[in-house]
Enzyme design. Structure first.
Site, mmCIF file in Angstrom:
data_model
loop_
_atom_site.group_PDB
_atom_site.id
_atom_site.type_symbol
_atom_site.label_atom_id
_atom_site.label_comp_id
_atom_site.label_asym_id
_atom_site.label_seq_id
_atom_site.Cartn_x
_atom_site.Cartn_y
_atom_site.Cartn_z
ATOM 1 N N ARG A 140 2.915 -13.399 1.708
ATOM 2 C CA ARG A 140 1.910 -12.360 1.504
ATOM 3 C C ARG A 140 0.614 -12.630 2.264
ATOM 4 N NH1 ARG A 140 1.732 -8.400 -2.191
ATOM 5 N NH2 ARG A 140 3.767 -7.911 -3.008
ATOM 6 N N ASP B 117 -24.495 23.246 9.642
ATOM 7 C CA ASP B 117 -25.380 22.506 10.530
ATOM 8 C C ASP B 117 -24.868 21.075 10.685
ATOM 9 O OD1 ASP B 117 -27.353 21.269 11.867
ATOM 10 O OD2 ASP B 117 -28.904 21.554 10.342
ATOM 11 N N GLU C 77 -6.631 0.267 -3.508
ATOM 12 C CA GLU C 77 -7.058 -0.365 -4.765
ATOM 13 C C GLU C 77 -8.514 0.013 -5.038
ATOM 14 O OE1 GLU C 77 -4.215 -4.323 -4.483
ATOM 15 O OE2 GLU C 77 -6.183 -4.398 -3.537
ATOM 16 N N GLU D 271 4.069 -3.188 6.899
ATOM 17 C CA GLU D 271 2.918 -3.044 6.009
ATOM 18 C C GLU D 271 1.740 -3.797 6.605
ATOM 19 O OE1 GLU D 271 3.426 -5.004 2.215
ATOM 20 O OE2 GLU D 271 1.433 -4.438 1.517
ATOM 21 N N HIS E 59 -3.475 -1.443 1.743
ATOM 22 C CA HIS E 59 -2.288 -1.796 2.524
ATOM 23 C C HIS E 59 -1.646 -0.520 3.045
ATOM 24 C CE1 HIS E 59 -2.060 -5.533 -0.292
ATOM 25 N NE2 HIS E 59 -3.115 -5.539 0.485
ATOM 26 N N GLU F 204 -1.925 2.203 0.018
ATOM 27 C CA GLU F 204 -2.136 1.734 -1.365
ATOM 28 C C GLU F 204 -3.600 1.373 -1.556
ATOM 29 O OE1 GLU F 204 2.208 -0.567 -1.513
ATOM 30 O OE2 GLU F 204 0.347 -1.717 -1.585
ATOM 31 N N GLU G 250 -4.613 -4.258 -11.326
ATOM 32 C CA GLU G 250 -4.510 -5.273 -10.279
ATOM 33 C C GLU G 250 -5.030 -6.624 -10.789
ATOM 34 O OE1 GLU G 250 -3.516 -6.422 -7.582
ATOM 35 O OE2 GLU G 250 -2.363 -4.770 -6.736
ATOM 36 N N ARG H 234 -1.775 -5.186 6.159
ATOM 37 C CA ARG H 234 -2.495 -5.519 4.921
ATOM 38 C C ARG H 234 -4.007 -5.664 5.080
ATOM 39 N NH1 ARG H 234 0.346 -7.525 0.736
ATOM 40 N NH2 ARG H 234 -1.238 -9.083 0.289
ATOM 41 N N GLU I 234 -4.625 0.010 -9.192
ATOM 42 C CA GLU I 234 -3.964 0.570 -8.021
ATOM 43 C C GLU I 234 -3.087 1.730 -8.481
ATOM 44 O OE1 GLU I 234 -2.160 -2.197 -5.185
ATOM 45 O OE2 GLU I 234 -0.454 -0.832 -4.977
HETATM 46 MG MG MG Z 1 -2.123 -4.127 -4.656
#
Ligand code: MG
Length: 443
Positions: free
Chosen positions: A315, A53, A133, A332, A244, A131, A188, A334, A195
């Site tokens: 970063r 359903d 976390e 990547e 990420h 990745e 982390e 982020r 992670e």
């Molecule tokens: Mg990390």
């Protein structure tokens, strides 16, 4: 896709004494759902004959079209590593179809499959690695999750082994037992934050893996009396949890993002894909960061992105290009967090990238300075936008982004936005602890 046959699955069910089969799918909000059937019904399930359903599932269907079928993808058959023989549980990931067998427009897995097919028609396969976390918190005596992390103050702790580390090891073992290739597992930055990275794969497999990953992590944590939380920002003043997403396109088995002669050794395809991600970053936020709480992670100072820019080293930006070239060339992104629906998140990222390729979007210049330290004026000069500040702004941006809406399709766009607008209204009408502390005595 593997070519597993129904009779092979029936044989495995017998051989391993599987008692229950979970037919797994995710709803629009990314929550794992399953219909569990006893082993006696496996044959019926493999024929795609299990009705459920749909109206009982958030954002799925209207009442008048509530009967849906689960169509299992046989290549996803897995037996969970816990449970005694005779009480074992296995699972199959399913597509959702209408009773007449046509794909259901509200099925997130179907949305990703459509983008994968679109990429294929342009000659591309998307590979992705996520990745995710997460935090491990203690369960209270009543079984309700707390925010106590076992490892807070563990420096002074007399217990020789950290319970969180022990649970993480058990999670890795369980994941390996069901076929994950674990590349790394580590603590982390925040207390109780972990992670575990598993190997990249094509986009659909990675989305399936991520859904399974979240389920296994929660399940094993519980066996340790802990709660694994994928909430993006559970603790004020500490790093939140990101997801990420590494991504690349392959053409005829070769990485289409690598070109030794291109700028930064990236191909024109990579530059356009990057341009597409930048262009739709704001429009896809509501999908990659779908909770009110998601936007409490996207603030300066906690290794999470706030601005729309890319970099080779830094970063802080939204997109980082890891140093690896050749087959490993990738971008990547982020911003995504682990509360996102992995199918929809990969679908909109791919849609954004493909749109970039089709429209030859500019990747602009990378930004190597720390963007958090730039003045507003400087950012304006470099045309660096901000990501949406909250879920409400993200919903507005999603509604304006035709590429993202087209990838989601009208059914999901409409139901997703309705659910998220409601979530926002519920949130803003609350009176929070912060307000009471700041205002009650003063005014
Ligand atoms: Mg990390």
């Amino acid at each position: 896709m593997s070519s597993v046959t129904p009779s092979e699955i029936i044989a495995l069910v017998r051989e391993h004494q599987v008692r229950f089969l979970r037919l797994q799918f995710t709803d629009i909000l990314g929550v794992n759902k399953n219909v569990e059937i006893p082993a006696s019904q496996v044959k019926k399930a493999l024929e795609g004959d299990i009705l459920f359903d749909g109206s009982s599932i958030e954002g799925f269907v209207r009442v008048e079209e509530s009967d849906m079928l689960l169509a299992p993808d046989l290549s996803t058959f897995k037996i969970f590593p816990w449970g005694e023989p005779g009480a074992r549980v296995a699972r199959l990931i399913c597509d959702i179809t209408m009773p007449d067998g046509t794909p259901f427009a509200g099925d997130p897995r179907g949305v990703l499959k459509a983008q994968v097919a679109r990429a294929a028609s342009m000659g591309f396969t998307m590979n992705a690695g996520m990745e995710a976390e997460f935090f491990l918190f203690k369960l209270g005596p009543d079984g309700v999750p707390t925010r106590d992390t076992h490892d807070v103050g563990s420096y002074f702790d007399l217990t020789p082994v950290d319970l969180g580390e022990e649970a993480r090891r058990a999670i890795v073992i369980a994941l390996e037992q069901i076929g994950f290739e674990i590349e790394a597992a580590h603590h982390e930055v925040a207390h109780g934050q972990h992670e575990i990275d598993f190997r990249y794969a094509d986009a659909l497999t990675t989305a399936d893996n991520l859904a399974t990953f979240r389920f296994v992590v929660r399940n094993v944590a519980q066996q340790f009396g802990m709660h694994a939380s994928f909430m993006p920002k559970p603790i004020y003043g500490q790093n939140g949890s990101g997801m990420h997403t590494h991504q690349s396109l392959f053409r005829a088995g070769e990485n289409a993002f690598h070109d030794p002669r291109g700028a930064y050794e990236l191909s024109t395809t990579a530059h356009h894909y990057l341009g597409g991600l930048l262009q739709h970053a704001r429009g896809m936020s509501a999908i990659t960061n779908p909770l009110v709480n998601s936007y409490k992670r996207l603030v300066p100072g906690y290794e999470a992105p706030v601005h729309v820019a890319w970099s080779l080293r830094n970063r802080s930006p939204l997109i980082r290009v890891p140093a690896r070239r050749g087959t490993g060339t990738r971008l990547e992104l982020r911003s995504p967090d682990p509360s996102a629906n992995p199918y929809l998140a990969l679908a909109v990222m791919l849609a954004a990238g493909l749109d970039g390729i089709e429209t030859e979007a500019s990747s602009r210049e990378p930004v190597h300075e720390n963007i958090w330290e730039m003045s507003h004026r400087e950012r304006r000069r470099l045309r660096i936008d901000d990501l949406p500040r909250d879920l409400n702004e993200a919903c507005d941006e999603l509604e304006k982004d035709e590429v993202v809406c087209a990838a989601l399709g009208p059914h999901i766009t409409e139901h997703f936005l309705a659910a998220k607008r409601q979530e926002w209204r519920d949130y803003v009408t609350q009176v929070s602890e912060w307000e009471l502390r700041e205002y009650l005595a003063k005014y």
